[in-house]
Write a protein that holds these residues in place. Structure first.
Motif, mmCIF file in Angstrom:
data_model
loop_
_atom_site.group_PDB
_atom_site.id
_atom_site.type_symbol
_atom_site.label_atom_id
_atom_site.label_comp_id
_atom_site.label_asym_id
_atom_site.label_seq_id
_atom_site.Cartn_x
_atom_site.Cartn_y
_atom_site.Cartn_z
ATOM 1 N N SER A 198 33.458 48.929 40.581
ATOM 2 C CA SER A 198 34.660 48.163 40.929
ATOM 3 C C SER A 198 35.918 48.833 40.384
ATOM 4 N N ALA A 199 35.829 49.391 39.183
ATOM 5 C CA ALA A 199 36.975 50.115 38.620
ATOM 6 C C ALA A 199 37.314 51.335 39.480
ATOM 7 N N GLU A 200 36.282 52.021 39.975
ATOM 8 C CA GLU A 200 36.523 53.137 40.887
ATOM 9 C C GLU A 200 37.316 52.680 42.113
ATOM 10 N N GLN A 201 36.912 51.538 42.662
ATOM 11 C CA GLN A 201 37.575 51.037 43.879
ATOM 12 C C GLN A 201 39.024 50.662 43.604
ATOM 13 N N VAL A 202 39.284 50.124 42.427
ATOM 14 C CA VAL A 202 40.674 49.821 42.043
ATOM 15 C C VAL A 202 41.517 51.082 42.112
ATOM 16 N N LEU A 203 41.000 52.170 41.561
ATOM 17 C CA LEU A 203 41.761 53.422 41.521
ATOM 18 C C LEU A 203 41.898 54.039 42.905
ATOM 19 N N LEU A 204 40.815 54.059 43.676
ATOM 20 C CA LEU A 204 40.879 54.674 44.999
ATOM 21 C C LEU A 204 41.819 53.918 45.936
ATOM 22 N N ALA A 205 41.998 52.618 45.688
ATOM 23 C CA ALA A 205 42.900 51.809 46.520
ATOM 24 C C ALA A 205 44.320 51.754 45.972
ATOM 25 N N SER A 206 44.564 52.375 44.827
ATOM 26 C CA SER A 206 45.841 52.223 44.132
ATOM 27 C C SER A 206 46.972 53.046 44.732
ATOM 28 N N GLY A 207 46.619 54.083 45.491
ATOM 29 C CA GLY A 207 47.645 54.995 45.982
ATOM 30 C C GLY A 207 48.033 56.060 44.981
ATOM 31 N N LEU A 208 47.423 56.054 43.800
ATOM 32 C CA LEU A 208 47.690 57.073 42.794
ATOM 33 C C LEU A 208 46.901 58.347 43.110
ATOM 34 N N PRO A 209 47.341 59.487 42.573
ATOM 35 C CA PRO A 209 46.596 60.742 42.757
ATOM 36 C C PRO A 209 45.381 60.770 41.830
ATOM 37 N N VAL A 210 44.216 60.408 42.340
ATOM 38 C CA VAL A 210 43.044 60.214 41.487
ATOM 39 C C VAL A 210 41.882 61.107 41.899
#
Length: 234
Positions: free
Chosen positions: A99-111
């Motif tokens: 779930s934390a991965e999904q937060v980051l992938l959906a954040s629009g940040l360069p991840v």
């Protein structure tokens, strides 16, 4: 993190205690001092986790707090340290990491999400804890690809120096071993009197481990140091 420093980065190490060289104090679980801790940074390696406490508060909600605290105009790359199999193994902690991965992938940040297999020392700890007197019970047919922690740190530093992938990359150990084989090698090196007993375990969690749920895929980067070399100190 020495690997990041060796790669030429000026490291600011954030923790709840603010310990260590360049340490700053902040708390993902509450958001306390978080904005000040990440002010001015252009690279973040996010390795914070709470596997023994409440990962939904730290790993998931804490990651959302981190996303909100970062300066989007300045940030060039956020590398998140995850675990191989979080998308396949039905365990609460792994679900929180996914779930934390999904937060980051959906954040629009360069991840970039970096999933890593179990560290050699973690395998040692599990086996030491599992031992019951002269008997060392292990789950039958479970598989793992344990990896050297130093090699994993080097890979993270390498990924941090690349452009963000907006995707998942994996890093695992050089070989796939059954849990019983890991246990026999560990017992021979650390507890010669222990007798390894492979025991079948039912359930979805066990089926995931038997089916290779924590093994890296064919495109994964691999370390070189084997578990046997770790046990020998080589």
């Amino acid at each position: 993190m020495p690997a990041l420093q060796q790669a030429g980065h000026a490291v600011r190490q954030m923790s709840r205690r603010g310990a260590g060289p360049g340490g700053v104090r902040a708390d993902l679980a509450t958001g306390r001092d978080l904005a000040a801790a990440v002010r001015g940074v252009d690279l973040v390696v996010h390795a914070a986790s709470d596997p023994r406490g409440d990962p939904w508060q730290v790993d998931v909600a804490g990651t959302r707090r981190l996303v909100q605290a970062l300066d989007r105009a300045r940030l060039q790359h956020l590398v998140y340290v995850s675990i191989v199999g979080v998308d396949r193994v039905p365990w609460g902690y792994y679900r929180a990491k996914f779930s934390a991965e999904q937060v980051l992938l959906a954040s629009g940040l360069p991840v970039t999400i970096v999933r890593i297999t179990q560290f050699h020392h973690f395998v040692d700890e599990l086996l030491s804890t599992a031992r019951r007197g002269p008997v060392l019970p292990v789950p039958m047919s479970w598989q793992a690809a344990p990896v050297d922690v130093g090699e994993a740190a080097g890979f993270l530093a390498e990924v941090a120096g690349r452009p963000p992938s907006a995707d998942v990359v994996e890093f695992g150990g050089p070989e796939v071993l059954a849990a019983a084989d890991l246990a026999r090698a560990w017992a021979a090196a650390r507890e010669p009197g222990a007798r390894v007993v492979a025991t079948p375990l039912p359930g979805r969690l066990s089926a995931a481990f038997r089916g290779g749920g924590v093994l890296p895929g064919p495109r994964a980067a691999r370390g070189r140091r084997t578990y046997a070399e770790h046990l020998r100190g080589a």
